[in-house]
Structures are given as C-alpha cells and as structure tokens.
Scaffold this motif. Structure first.
Motif, short mmCIF file in Angstrom:
data_model
loop_
_atom_site.label_atom_id
_atom_site.label_comp_id
_atom_site.label_asym_id
_atom_site.label_seq_id
_atom_site.Cartn_x
_atom_site.Cartn_y
_atom_site.Cartn_z
N PRO A 88 1.69 5.98 -3.28
CA PRO A 88 2.40 5.19 -3.32
C PRO A 88 3.41 5.18 -4.51
CG PRO A 88 0.40 4.11 -2.82
CD PRO A 88 -0.05 5.42 -3.10
N LEU A 140 0.83 -1.15 0.00
CA LEU A 140 -0.01 -0.12 0.16
C LEU A 140 0.81 0.93 0.04
CD1 LEU A 140 -2.86 -1.29 2.31
CD2 LEU A 140 -3.29 -0.71 0.19
N GLY A 141 2.05 1.12 -0.10
CA GLY A 141 3.15 2.31 -0.34
C GLY A 141 2.95 3.00 1.28
N GLN A 142 3.02 2.33 2.39
CA GLN A 142 2.56 3.07 3.45
C GLN A 142 3.81 3.48 4.36
OE1 GLN A 142 -0.14 0.45 5.92
NE2 GLN A 142 -1.86 1.41 5.07
N PHE A 143 4.48 4.58 3.56
CA PHE A 143 5.69 5.18 4.15
C PHE A 143 5.16 6.52 4.64
CE2 PHE A 143 6.77 1.84 1.39
CZ PHE A 143 7.91 1.18 2.46
N PHE A 144 5.12 6.96 5.62
CA PHE A 144 4.45 8.14 6.24
C PHE A 144 5.62 9.35 6.32
CE2 PHE A 144 1.64 4.94 8.14
CZ PHE A 144 0.66 4.83 7.08
N THR A 145 4.85 10.42 5.92
CA THR A 145 5.94 11.63 6.06
C THR A 145 6.12 11.95 7.45
OG1 THR A 145 4.77 12.38 4.08
CG2 THR A 145 6.23 14.11 5.14
N GLY A 177 -4.42 10.04 -0.10
CA GLY A 177 -3.98 8.94 0.55
C GLY A 177 -3.39 9.35 1.71
N ALA A 178 -4.33 9.42 2.64
CA ALA A 178 -4.04 10.29 3.93
C ALA A 178 -3.40 9.60 4.83
CB ALA A 178 -5.19 10.78 4.65
N GLY A 179 -3.18 8.35 4.96
CA GLY A 179 -2.40 7.48 6.14
C GLY A 179 -2.91 7.89 7.43
N ASN A 207 0.39 12.28 -2.17
CA ASN A 207 1.57 11.62 -1.64
C ASN A 207 1.16 9.89 -1.96
OD1 ASN A 207 3.98 10.50 -0.94
ND2 ASN A 207 3.72 11.11 1.15
N GLU A 246 -8.54 7.10 2.71
CA GLU A 246 -7.25 6.34 3.02
C GLU A 246 -8.25 4.92 2.83
OE1 GLU A 246 -4.02 5.91 3.74
OE2 GLU A 246 -5.06 4.01 3.69
N MET A 247 -7.63 4.16 2.04
CA MET A 247 -8.32 2.93 1.95
C MET A 247 -8.01 1.80 2.94
SD MET A 247 -6.39 1.50 -1.59
CE MET A 247 -6.93 -0.14 -1.63
N ASP A 273 -11.09 3.78 -2.00
CA ASP A 273 -9.92 3.78 -2.82
C ASP A 273 -10.13 5.02 -3.60
OD1 ASP A 273 -8.41 3.72 -5.34
OD2 ASP A 273 -8.35 1.53 -4.95
N PHE A 274 -9.22 6.20 -3.44
CA PHE A 274 -9.45 7.52 -4.10
C PHE A 274 -9.60 7.21 -5.86
CE2 PHE A 274 -7.43 10.85 -6.56
CZ PHE A 274 -8.34 12.11 -6.21
N LEU A 284 0.26 14.62 6.89
CA LEU A 284 0.35 16.03 5.93
C LEU A 284 -0.76 16.98 5.96
CD1 LEU A 284 1.76 14.36 2.52
CD2 LEU A 284 3.17 16.05 3.84
C1 LIG Z 1 2.97 7.21 0.77
S1 LIG Z 1 1.44 6.94 1.98
C2 LIG Z 1 1.40 8.54 2.54
C3 LIG Z 1 0.36 8.81 3.67
C4 LIG Z 1 0.29 10.13 4.12
N1 LIG Z 1 -0.09 11.02 3.01
C5 LIG Z 1 1.90 10.78 4.50
O1 LIG Z 1 2.44 11.54 3.60
O2 LIG Z 1 2.36 10.51 5.71
C6 LIG Z 1 0.40 6.55 0.89
C7 LIG Z 1 -1.13 6.19 1.56
O3 LIG Z 1 -1.98 6.22 0.66
C8 LIG Z 1 -2.89 4.96 1.08
N2 LIG Z 1 -3.47 4.40 -0.32
C9 LIG Z 1 -2.64 3.80 -1.17
N3 LIG Z 1 -3.64 3.46 -2.48
C10 LIG Z 1 -4.64 4.22 -2.09
C11 LIG Z 1 -5.90 4.54 -2.92
N4 LIG Z 1 -6.01 3.89 -4.09
N5 LIG Z 1 -6.87 5.31 -2.20
C12 LIG Z 1 -6.79 5.71 -1.15
N6 LIG Z 1 -5.59 5.60 -0.28
C13 LIG Z 1 -4.54 4.82 -0.72
C14 LIG Z 1 -1.90 4.10 1.63
O4 LIG Z 1 -2.65 3.15 2.43
C15 LIG Z 1 -1.11 5.06 2.49
O5 LIG Z 1 -1.40 5.16 3.78
#
Ligand SMILES: C[S@@+](CC[C@H](N)C(=O)[O-])C[C@H]1O[C@@H](n2cnc3c(N)ncnc32)[C@H](O)[C@@H]1O
Length: 175
Positions: free
Chosen positions: A144, A25-30, A55-57, A142, A85-86, A115-116, A61
């Motif tokens: 994945p 899910l690209g869960q690397f938070f800022t 994709g708010a995590g 931001n 946030e999915m 899912d956005f 942000l």
């Molecule tokens: C790179 S993280 C960034 C989180 C946050 N914005 C930050 O910067 O700390 C991407 C976030 O988007 C969520 N995500 C991934 N694909 C998504 C989608 N299609 N729709 C909504 N959220 C999604 C992930 O679960 C993850 O929490």
C-alpha cells in the motif's frame, strides 16, 4: 477481448470493496496488462525460482509471473511461491488464482494469511522462537502507498530490528 478469471475478479472486487477498506489496506489491484508488463521486466533464469509476493491481494502479479513461466517466457525448473496476504477475505480468491498453476509437480504456492512486515521482523529478530522466512531469488513488492505512523505497531516492530522508516514502500525494500 476475453478477460482472464483473475481480471474478472479484480474488476468485481474493485466495485464491491468499500472505499474505507481499500484505503486502509491499500487494496488497489494491478490490472492484467500492467501485471503482464511487470512480469516481463524480470530477467529469465534457470533452476529453482523462490518467489515472494509480499502483499499478494488476489494474486494478479503472481499470476502474471506464473503465466509467463508456463508459456515459456522463463526457464525455471520449478517455482516455489510464498504469497503473504493479511486480509483473510482475499485468501480464498488468492488460492483459486494459484490453483490454476498447480497441475504439475513443479509449482508450490504457499499462502500466508498474515502480516508480512511482522513476519519479516520476527524472522530478522534472531529470537529463538522466530519462524525463519525463506530466502528468495525473486520478489514482487506492491505494498500500500501508506505512511507508517510514529507509534503504530509496524513502526515499533521495525524499530526492534533497527529499521526506521516512514512508509511501507521503503520497509519492503530493506527487510
Ligand atoms: C496495493 S495491493 C497489491 C495487491 C497485488 N499485489 C496486486 O498488485 O494486485 C496491496 C495488498 O497487500 C495487502 N497488505 C497490506 N498490508 C499488508 C501487510 N502488512 N502484510 C501482508 N499483506 C498486506 C493488502 O490487503 C492488499 O491486498
């Protein structure tokens, strides 16, 4: 240095989240400092700010944006945030983050546990049943760092609205 509750949560989750989930899910938070720097890049404005976090995590942000606003760095009369946030497991953390900015009547934080990309495609599709997305004055993107496979649900959905692209970064820029 005293860490904010969002930063403490970020550090805790980055240890406890399985590597496979992080990468899927690209869960690397800022980190907080970077988030504050990014919030500083937005131009100031007045009136109503309609903010998207696609994709708010846990809301790092968005929190930096709202912190700047609450401390006088933006002059919006009101902020209306739509945070997508999915991952349902993060939604409680996200709600806690946004609740900290909810003590006055000038902030609304809507959380969409969905899912956005699919929500945006549905909105753009023009279908009679489509739930329209709001329009936004400011966007936090931001996503994945991921490729979109050629037969994935995202790729097929995007094709319905004429978007042909290979990674999530460019999707958020055009949708
Ligand atoms: C790179 S993280 C960034 C989180 C946050 N914005 C930050 O910067 O700390 C991407 C976030 O988007 C969520 N995500 C991934 N694909 C998504 C989608 N299609 N729709 C909504 N959220 C999604 C992930 O679960 C993850 O929490």
């Amino acid at each position: 240095m005293l860490l904010s509750s969002v930063e403490q949560k970020r550090l805790q989750l980055s240890k406890s989240t399985a590597a496979t989930k992080k990468s899927l899910l690209g869960q690397f938070f800022t980190p907080e400092n970077t988030a504050a720097f990014m919030a500083g890049l937005f131009q100031d404005g007045t009136g109503i700010c309609r903010l998207l976090d696609a994709g708010a995590g846990i809301g790092s942000l968005s929190a930096a944006f709202l912190e700047r606003w609450r401390t006088g760095g933006f002059h919006f009369s009101r902020v209306e945030l739509d945070a997508f946030e999915m991952d349902g497991a993060l939604v409680g953390h996200l709600a806690q983050t946004l609740d900290a900015y909810d003590q006055r009547n000038d902030f609304v934080g809507n959380i969409y546990d969905e899912d956005f990309v699919l929500a945006a495609v549905e909105s753009l599709s023009g279908s009679f049943w489509a739930k329209p997305l709001n329009s936004y004055t400011h966007a936090i993107l931001n996503p994945p760092y991921k490729k979109i496979n050629s037969n994935s649900a995202h790729r097929l959905a995007l094709r319905r609205v004429g978007i042909e692209t290979v990674n999530l970064y460019s999707v958020q820029r055009v949708s």
